[in-house]
Design an enzyme around this catalytic site. Structure first.
Site, mmCIF file in Angstrom:
data_model
loop_
_atom_site.group_PDB
_atom_site.id
_atom_site.type_symbol
_atom_site.label_atom_id
_atom_site.label_comp_id
_atom_site.label_asym_id
_atom_site.label_seq_id
_atom_site.Cartn_x
_atom_site.Cartn_y
_atom_site.Cartn_z
ATOM 1 N N ASP A 19 1.095 -0.708 0.168
ATOM 2 C CA ASP A 19 -0.010 0.266 0.375
ATOM 3 C C ASP A 19 1.086 1.112 0.605
ATOM 4 O OD1 ASP A 19 -1.663 1.435 0.615
ATOM 5 O OD2 ASP A 19 -2.566 1.265 2.539
ATOM 6 N N LYS A 74 0.641 3.776 -1.870
ATOM 7 C CA LYS A 74 0.252 5.321 -2.787
ATOM 8 C C LYS A 74 1.391 5.362 -3.467
ATOM 9 C CE LYS A 74 -3.295 4.639 0.995
ATOM 10 N NZ LYS A 74 -2.751 3.874 2.045
ATOM 11 N N ASP A 129 3.895 10.756 -7.640
ATOM 12 C CA ASP A 129 5.048 11.576 -7.848
ATOM 13 C C ASP A 129 4.876 11.742 -9.775
ATOM 14 O OD1 ASP A 129 6.491 12.930 -7.851
ATOM 15 O OD2 ASP A 129 7.645 12.880 -5.558
ATOM 16 N N ASN A 168 9.230 9.850 -14.001
ATOM 17 C CA ASN A 168 10.508 9.347 -13.602
ATOM 18 C C ASN A 168 10.490 8.855 -12.614
ATOM 19 O OD1 ASN A 168 14.081 9.341 -14.483
ATOM 20 N ND2 ASN A 168 13.402 11.071 -13.779
#
Length: 276
Positions: A93, A95, A98, A101
């Protein structure tokens, strides 16, 4: 609720276009369990002990690997061995949230080496479609050693009070998932998302898997805004797999708690598909 929710796990396993989803449904059918235990403990010993004790009664173990104080090769080897021993899948998990890359490096390299041991990962689509594109690109590269054994859940909704994962964000989650059906297994959400408005037309045979968090038989919430529901209410709203953390691992007897969630989750599933 999607019409696929009315089908048995075995029927969905036979027809599902995603190989990891097929494996997931096969595990659920073989073990008569749709339980995912969220093992939010802080040492490798605690994690592996829980995985071994609860393994016979669960379909998936969900980890927050970055809360372990002693993550090492022992953690990876132990989880992989127990997944084989007890026939469950591992869901990290993490998450991811971002730019593409960065998440590629977090997933396939980096300290936690997530791609080596987690069958399932998840991400938020707040950064846009690029995050899913990047993760799919990594998992589907010709030199990626795990191939079809890896898949993604999109975090489309959350059970915490005041969550902003609603409305257009949830719709965007569905839009993006439909562009990557070979890698996106489905969603973490509070319900089936088959009726959510989407700019992307569903593919023939579309069958996204729904994981619902915040399932607890003994509490309706906590002091930090978590809102719980029962196995029956979660599965009635379209969950294919129910996720319980403290309701199981913090129980006086975690094994008995896991058995109880397994029984209630399975009975709710049978009621949904009309089986006796």
């Amino acid at each position: 609720m999607s019409s696929k929710s009315q089908l048995t796990y075995s029927a969905r396993a036979q027809s599902h276009p995603n190989p990891l989803a097929r494996k997931l449904f096969q595990v659920a059918e073989e073990k008569k369990s749709n339980v995912t235990v969220s093992a939010d403990v802080t040492t490798t010993k605690e994690l592996l002990d829980l995985a071994d004790r609860l393994g016979p009664y669960i379909a998936v173990i969900k980890t927050h690997i970055d809360i372990l104080s002693d993550f090492s090769q022992e953690t990876i080897d132990g989880l992989n061995a127990l997944a084989q021993k007890h026939n469950f899948l591992i869901f990290e998990d993490r998450k991811f949230i971002d730019i593409g890359n960065t998440v590629q490096k977090q997933y396939h390299n980096g300290t936690l080496r997530i791609s080596e041991w987690a069958h399932i990962i998840n991400c938020s689509v707040l950064p846009g479609e690029g995050i899913v594109q990047a993760l799919a690109q990594t998992a589907q590269a010709t030199d990626f050693p795990y191939g079809s054994e890896r898949g993604l859940l999109i975090l489309a909704e959350m059970t915490s009070k005041g969550s902003l994962a609603t409305g257009s964000y949830t719709s965007a989650s569905v839009d993006i998932a439909r562009k990557y059906p070979s890698f996106v297994l489905g969603f973490v959400s509070t319900r089936s998302l088959g009726e959510v408005e989407s700019t992307e037309a569903p593919a023939q045979g579309e069958d996204f898997v729904v994981f619902t968090t915040g399932v607890n038989l003994s509490s309706k919430g906590d002091k930090l805004g978590q809102q719980y529901q029962t196995p029956q209410s979660a599965i009635g709203r379209g969950a294919d797999f129910i996720i319980s953390g403290r309701g199981i691992y913090a129980a006086a007897d975690p094994v008995e708690a896991a058995k109880q969630y397994q029984q209630q989750g399975w009975e709710a599933y049978l009621a949904r598909v009309g089986a006796q």
